[in-house]
Design an enzyme around this catalytic site. Structure first.
Site, short mmCIF file in Angstrom:
data_model
loop_
_atom_site.label_atom_id
_atom_site.label_comp_id
_atom_site.label_asym_id
_atom_site.label_seq_id
_atom_site.Cartn_x
_atom_site.Cartn_y
_atom_site.Cartn_z
N ASN A 170 0.86 -1.20 0.00
CA ASN A 170 0.00 0.00 0.00
C ASN A 170 0.88 1.23 0.00
O ASN A 170 2.04 1.18 0.45
CB ASN A 170 -0.84 0.04 1.29
CG ASN A 170 -1.94 -0.97 1.30
OD1 ASN A 170 -1.87 -2.02 0.66
ND2 ASN A 170 -2.98 -0.67 2.05
CA CA Z 1 -7.19 -2.69 3.81
#
Ligand code: CA
Ligand code: CTP
Length: 223
Positions: A34
């Site tokens: 991420n």
């Molecule tokens: Ca997540």
């Protein structure tokens, strides 16, 4: 045993903070992750330490400088982060600011995948353990205060309120990370604190100030 930075309202309290992304390997040179600078988690760890807490900071590979006066545990993957967190318990409070990858590659390759094989690889994913939910739902030794984050792009308060209930944490710090807010990767944050009493939107301020305000609230909650 770490020496806290100062005497303060959190002296004698042990607090866990997770931060940064996790990296889930595809092969020895590639990973999925991420976006996360680690800035907000780092600021929270620092703010808690300044208020006297004994802070354990479990971080994935983030660019942010490691905070001083806290015990730092470096991990790569979500599985490693869960293990590290479980090794740190028990704590009085836990703040889960990490941007944990939701999925890992089901079987990462031990050797580099070569593109000259003429085939575009397809990958199977497996779901990672939910660290926040795991700790929130502990029946024995649960931290007295469990704080999660919710980075959302749509229906921020509704999604975060549902997330709080689904995970079983006490508070959720929600923020709108739509690109136009400039919050991701920036030095400011605009958060809404969601508790059992409802949603409280804070004005946009520096990530350090958000961290300080959150630490003040944590100290008040721990009494
Ligand atoms: Ca997540
Ligand atoms: N979290 C975690 N472990 C995971 C995924 C998330 O501990 N495997 C924590 C994050 O640190 C954060 C909170 O859960 O405090 C919410 O993360 P978020 O990604 O917003 O929630 P998800 O349940 O993964 O939902 P989605 O990504 O689909 O919005």
């Amino acid at each position: 045993i770490e020496t806290a930075l100062a005497e303060g309202p959190l002296t004698g309290r042990r607090v866990l903070v997770t931060s940064g992304p996790t990296h889930e390997p595809i092969d020895p040179v590639r990973y999925i992750a991420n976006r996360s600078s680690g800035a907000q988690g780092t600021a929270i760890a620092r703010a808690l330490a300044v208020m006297g807490a004994d802070v354990v900071f479990v971080t994935g590979p983030a660019d942010a400088e490691r905070p001083e006066g806290v015990h730092v545990v470096e991990v790569q993957t979500a599985a490693e982060m869960l293990q590290a967190v479980q090794a740190v318990l028990p704590v009085d409070a836990a703040v889960f600011a990490a941007a944990v990858a939701d999925w890992r590659v089901a079987s990462a390759s031990d050797s580099k995948i070569k593109k000259d094989k003429g085939q575009i690889p397809s990958m199977e994913f497996a779901e990672n353990p939910d660290i926040l939910a795991t700790v929130s739902q502990m029946t024995e030794g649960r931290p007295r205060l469990v704080v999660g984050f919710a980075a959302e792009t749509d229906d921020v308060i509704a999604n975060a309120t549902a997330k709080r209930l689904r995970k079983g944490c006490d508070w959720i710090v929600a923020n709108d990370v739509s690109p136009e807010t400039g919050i991701m990767g920036g030095s400011e944050n605009a958060v809404t604190l969601i508790t059992e009493d409802g949603a409280e939107s804070w004005p946009r301020m520096g990530k350090d100030e958000v961290a300080h305000q959150l630490a003040v609230r944590i100290a008040a909650a721990l009494g």
